[in-house]
Design a protein around this motif. Structure first.
Motif, PDB file in Angstrom:
ATOM      1  N   VAL A  25       0.840  -1.199   0.000  1.00  0.00           N
ATOM      2  CA  VAL A  25       0.000   0.000   0.000  1.00  0.00           C
ATOM      3  C   VAL A  25       0.875   1.249   0.000  1.00  0.00           C
ATOM      4  O   VAL A  25       0.644   2.190  -0.767  1.00  0.00           O
ATOM      5  CB  VAL A  25      -0.965  -0.004   1.207  1.00  0.00           C
ATOM      6  CG1 VAL A  25      -1.641   1.343   1.389  1.00  0.00           C
ATOM      7  CG2 VAL A  25      -2.008  -1.097   1.043  1.00  0.00           C
ATOM      8  N   TRP A  26       1.903   1.280   0.860  1.00  0.00           N
ATOM      9  CA  TRP A  26       2.803   2.438   0.906  1.00  0.00           C
ATOM     10  C   TRP A  26       3.566   2.602  -0.404  1.00  0.00           C
ATOM     11  O   TRP A  26       3.817   3.734  -0.843  1.00  0.00           O
ATOM     12  CB  TRP A  26       3.765   2.332   2.075  1.00  0.00           C
ATOM     13  CG  TRP A  26       3.126   2.713   3.374  1.00  0.00           C
ATOM     14  CD1 TRP A  26       2.750   1.877   4.383  1.00  0.00           C
ATOM     15  CD2 TRP A  26       2.748   4.028   3.789  1.00  0.00           C
ATOM     16  NE1 TRP A  26       2.173   2.591   5.397  1.00  0.00           N
ATOM     17  CE2 TRP A  26       2.165   3.913   5.064  1.00  0.00           C
ATOM     18  CE3 TRP A  26       2.849   5.283   3.212  1.00  0.00           C
ATOM     19  CZ2 TRP A  26       1.691   5.012   5.769  1.00  0.00           C
ATOM     20  CZ3 TRP A  26       2.382   6.376   3.921  1.00  0.00           C
ATOM     21  CH2 TRP A  26       1.813   6.240   5.174  1.00  0.00           C
ATOM     22  N   ALA A  27       3.938   1.504  -1.032  1.00  0.00           N
ATOM     23  CA  ALA A  27       4.655   1.585  -2.306  1.00  0.00           C
ATOM     24  C   ALA A  27       3.759   2.172  -3.397  1.00  0.00           C
ATOM     25  O   ALA A  27       4.211   3.015  -4.191  1.00  0.00           O
ATOM     26  CB  ALA A  27       5.166   0.209  -2.720  1.00  0.00           C
ATOM     27  N   VAL A  28       2.509   1.752  -3.449  1.00  0.00           N
ATOM     28  CA  VAL A  28       1.586   2.290  -4.445  1.00  0.00           C
ATOM     29  C   VAL A  28       1.329   3.772  -4.181  1.00  0.00           C
ATOM     30  O   VAL A  28       1.335   4.590  -5.115  1.00  0.00           O
ATOM     31  CB  VAL A  28       0.258   1.493  -4.448  1.00  0.00           C
ATOM     32  CG1 VAL A  28      -0.807   2.196  -5.257  1.00  0.00           C
ATOM     33  CG2 VAL A  28       0.491   0.088  -4.981  1.00  0.00           C
ATOM     34  N   CYS A  29       1.138   4.147  -2.919  1.00  0.00           N
ATOM     35  CA  CYS A  29       0.922   5.562  -2.585  1.00  0.00           C
ATOM     36  C   CYS A  29       2.145   6.397  -2.951  1.00  0.00           C
ATOM     37  O   CYS A  29       2.018   7.498  -3.501  1.00  0.00           O
ATOM     38  CB  CYS A  29       0.607   5.715  -1.106  1.00  0.00           C
ATOM     39  SG  CYS A  29      -1.003   5.079  -0.630  1.00  0.00           S
ATOM     40  N   GLY A  30       3.324   5.883  -2.665  1.00  0.00           N
ATOM     41  CA  GLY A  30       4.548   6.601  -3.009  1.00  0.00           C
ATOM     42  C   GLY A  30       4.723   6.749  -4.509  1.00  0.00           C
ATOM     43  O   GLY A  30       5.128   7.806  -4.997  1.00  0.00           O
ATOM     44  N   ALA A  31       4.403   5.689  -5.247  1.00  0.00           N
ATOM     45  CA  ALA A  31       4.517   5.748  -6.707  1.00  0.00           C
ATOM     46  C   ALA A  31       3.530   6.762  -7.292  1.00  0.00           C
ATOM     47  O   ALA A  31       3.884   7.525  -8.201  1.00  0.00           O
ATOM     48  CB  ALA A  31       4.278   4.361  -7.311  1.00  0.00           C
ATOM     49  N   LEU A  32       2.313   6.792  -6.767  1.00  0.00           N
ATOM     50  CA  LEU A  32       1.332   7.772  -7.250  1.00  0.00           C
ATOM     51  C   LEU A  32       1.758   9.198  -6.918  1.00  0.00           C
ATOM     52  O   LEU A  32       1.624  10.098  -7.750  1.00  0.00           O
ATOM     53  CB  LEU A  32      -0.049   7.488  -6.646  1.00  0.00           C
ATOM     54  CG  LEU A  32      -0.768   6.274  -7.191  1.00  0.00           C
ATOM     55  CD1 LEU A  32      -2.046   6.014  -6.390  1.00  0.00           C
ATOM     56  CD2 LEU A  32      -1.095   6.452  -8.650  1.00  0.00           C
ATOM     57  N   LEU A  33       2.287   9.397  -5.729  1.00  0.00           N
ATOM     58  CA  LEU A  33       2.762  10.724  -5.338  1.00  0.00           C
ATOM     59  C   LEU A  33       3.914  11.173  -6.231  1.00  0.00           C
ATOM     60  O   LEU A  33       3.958  12.326  -6.680  1.00  0.00           O
ATOM     61  CB  LEU A  33       3.188  10.710  -3.875  1.00  0.00           C
ATOM     62  CG  LEU A  33       3.567  12.036  -3.262  1.00  0.00           C
ATOM     63  CD1 LEU A  33       2.355  12.957  -3.234  1.00  0.00           C
ATOM     64  CD2 LEU A  33       4.084  11.825  -1.865  1.00  0.00           C
ATOM     65  N   LEU A  34       4.820  10.272  -6.512  1.00  0.00           N
ATOM     66  CA  LEU A  34       5.940  10.588  -7.401  1.00  0.00           C
ATOM     67  C   LEU A  34       5.448  10.896  -8.809  1.00  0.00           C
ATOM     68  O   LEU A  34       5.903  11.860  -9.433  1.00  0.00           O
ATOM     69  CB  LEU A  34       6.923   9.420  -7.430  1.00  0.00           C
ATOM     70  CG  LEU A  34       8.161   9.604  -8.291  1.00  0.00           C
ATOM     71  CD1 LEU A  34       9.038  10.714  -7.714  1.00  0.00           C
ATOM     72  CD2 LEU A  34       8.936   8.317  -8.372  1.00  0.00           C
ATOM     73  N   LEU A  35       4.509  10.123  -9.301  1.00  0.00           N
ATOM     74  CA  LEU A  35       3.966  10.344 -10.641  1.00  0.00           C
ATOM     75  C   LEU A  35       3.272  11.694 -10.745  1.00  0.00           C
ATOM     76  O   LEU A  35       3.471  12.432 -11.710  1.00  0.00           O
ATOM     77  CB  LEU A  35       2.998   9.224 -11.008  1.00  0.00           C
ATOM     78  CG  LEU A  35       2.370   9.294 -12.391  1.00  0.00           C
ATOM     79  CD1 LEU A  35       3.439   9.132 -13.458  1.00  0.00           C
ATOM     80  CD2 LEU A  35       1.320   8.218 -12.550  1.00  0.00           C
TER      81      LEU A  35
END
Length: 69
Positions: A25-35
């Protein structure tokens, strides 16, 4: 058939632990924030477009009055 063995039961996938799920979940949130940062971050350098900003922003009494009830 006599003498034949039954096939072994199918192997189940390893259980996903709560910690693994939390990391996902944290990885997906981080990837979306970076994108979002990559896509929209470039707009931080953009200034006003001088086409109609004076009329709709600087000279607009609703904007220049500030926040009111």
């Amino acid at each position: 058939m006599p003498g034949s063995k039954a096939p072994p039961p199918p192997r189940r996938p390893a259980a996903v632990t709560d910690r693994t799920r939390s990391y996902q979940v944290w990885a997906v949130c981080g990837a979306l924030l970076l994108l979002v940062g990559v896509v929209f971050g470039q707009t931080a350098r953009h200034g006003f477009i001088q086409h109609d900003d004076n009329e709709f922003v600087y000279d607009n009494p609703h904007v220049t009055a500030g926040l009111t009830l």
